[in-house]
Design a protein around this motif. Sequence first.
Motif, mmCIF file in Angstrom:
data_model
loop_
_atom_site.group_PDB
_atom_site.id
_atom_site.type_symbol
_atom_site.label_atom_id
_atom_site.label_comp_id
_atom_site.label_asym_id
_atom_site.label_seq_id
_atom_site.Cartn_x
_atom_site.Cartn_y
_atom_site.Cartn_z
ATOM 1 N N ASN A 137 0.847 -1.200 0.000
ATOM 2 C CA ASN A 137 0.000 0.000 0.000
ATOM 3 C C ASN A 137 0.877 1.243 0.000
ATOM 4 O O ASN A 137 2.062 1.166 0.275
ATOM 5 N N ARG A 138 0.288 2.376 -0.236
ATOM 6 C CA ARG A 138 1.065 3.617 -0.193
ATOM 7 C C ARG A 138 1.630 3.821 1.216
ATOM 8 O O ARG A 138 1.024 3.415 2.213
ATOM 9 N N TYR A 163 2.559 6.491 3.888
ATOM 10 C CA TYR A 163 2.261 7.894 4.193
ATOM 11 C C TYR A 163 3.206 8.397 5.277
ATOM 12 O O TYR A 163 3.082 8.020 6.449
ATOM 13 N N ASP A 188 6.920 9.790 -4.681
ATOM 14 C CA ASP A 188 5.476 9.671 -4.850
ATOM 15 C C ASP A 188 5.130 8.571 -5.857
ATOM 16 O O ASP A 188 4.257 7.733 -5.611
ATOM 17 N N ASN A 194 6.798 6.082 -6.469
ATOM 18 C CA ASN A 194 7.082 4.795 -5.821
ATOM 19 C C ASN A 194 6.179 4.527 -4.619
ATOM 20 O O ASN A 194 6.462 3.659 -3.792
ATOM 21 N N GLY A 195 5.144 5.323 -4.463
ATOM 22 C CA GLY A 195 4.142 5.056 -3.423
ATOM 23 C C GLY A 195 4.456 5.655 -2.068
ATOM 24 O O GLY A 195 3.901 5.237 -1.058
ATOM 25 N N ILE A 196 5.378 6.634 -2.041
ATOM 26 C CA ILE A 196 5.802 7.196 -0.744
ATOM 27 C C ILE A 196 5.450 8.679 -0.690
ATOM 28 O O ILE A 196 5.866 9.467 -1.538
ATOM 29 N N SER A 197 4.696 9.069 0.338
ATOM 30 C CA SER A 197 4.334 10.487 0.489
ATOM 31 C C SER A 197 5.191 11.128 1.569
ATOM 32 O O SER A 197 5.178 10.706 2.725
ATOM 33 N N GLU A 233 7.996 -0.436 6.292
ATOM 34 C CA GLU A 233 7.836 0.731 5.412
ATOM 35 C C GLU A 233 9.150 1.506 5.311
ATOM 36 O O GLU A 233 9.536 1.956 4.235
#
Length: 381
Positions: A2-3, A5, A316, A318-321, A363
Amino acid sequence: MNRIYLDNAATTHIDQEVIDIMVDVMQTHYGNPSSIHTEGRKARALIEVARKSVANALNASISEIYFTSGGTESNNTALKCAVRDLNIKRIISTKFEHHCVSHSLSHIQRHQGIEVVLLDNCEKGNIDLAQLEESLASGNTKTLVSIMHANNEIGTISDMKAIGELCRQYNAIYHSDTVQTIGHLPIDVSQLNIHFLSGAAHKIHGPKGTGFLYINSDNLIEPFIDGGSQEKNMRGGTENLHGIVGMAKSLELAYQHMDERKTYITELKNYFIEQLKNNIPNIDFNGEIGENSLYTVLNVAFPEHPKNEMLLMNLDINGISASGGSACTSGAEKGSHVIAALNKDTFRKAVRFSFSHHNTFEEIDYVMQKLKMIYGIEVPA
Ligand SMILES: Cc1ncc(COP(=O)(O)O)c(C=O)c1O
């Protein structure tokens, strides 16, 4: 996966328990808290229970808590009304306050001719208490000191007790923006010489658009928003009932789990720091990273690299905020005033990673893997 955050200093996702209680309020308590009929009285009771719970968290009295639309309104109210109603002629603050404070100060300076003194900050964003004292001692006009508790970009924490004591000594009013620390660190207003303190719900898994202002009962101001007699005549407008109840719930949960969340998030942050140090040559950090730093915030200063320009976007993708902020001088990107005020190497890329108890060590490993990939750092087979 999942992303991931890692922008919890910008805002957090709302706890399910908070959502549940807000939905219940929206579905069942539609009364206007100012109405005198049963629905109105039920709504009023919910607000007063919420006020009690916020007051208890801060060890304040119930009459000192005023609900607002968030940190921005609370800070605007404290600063602008203190100048208007408490005969403030001078404000001492810092160069790294949130824009809702710094822009309020510019407005006050421009339109009301109030003197604004901005303290120089030390390399890691700490307050120089000797300079604050010197500044307080140098004037003989009524002064307000506005210094945030923890900085939202670099996490450096100010010593509220020491600042409050200096304010007491020089008879100054003390305001602190505690939007980043409410619910993360214990704050006991009865032990501090503080007059105004601002908080918001959305940094602690509560709803956006809801906050509060603590106003010490000795320093009553007139309303910032004129209207009805809500909030004991301090703020006109029908109350955001579900937001207020949601904020109280999020604060209650934050206090209930404060110690375990603090321990866990601190371990997570320290793990990330170690991983960054071990894997990215010449890595640095903006602000404090140890004791004097808010455990939810880590501002990384990546060394100069062609990939820096697109780093946040690459993360972003790559799914990282995460969020940015650099002392950019090219004019193409408006840099962070906080990083600029630190006077550090401007060629570095500042990225703020901010954590919550929902983040995991896996993560962090994934983020490290992606960072190494972006920077082309060899990953052992
Ligand atoms: C330190 C600080 N002060 C004030 C605010 C503004 O709060 P709100 O978004 O509730 O208006 C923020 C939010 O980013 C913040 O981090």
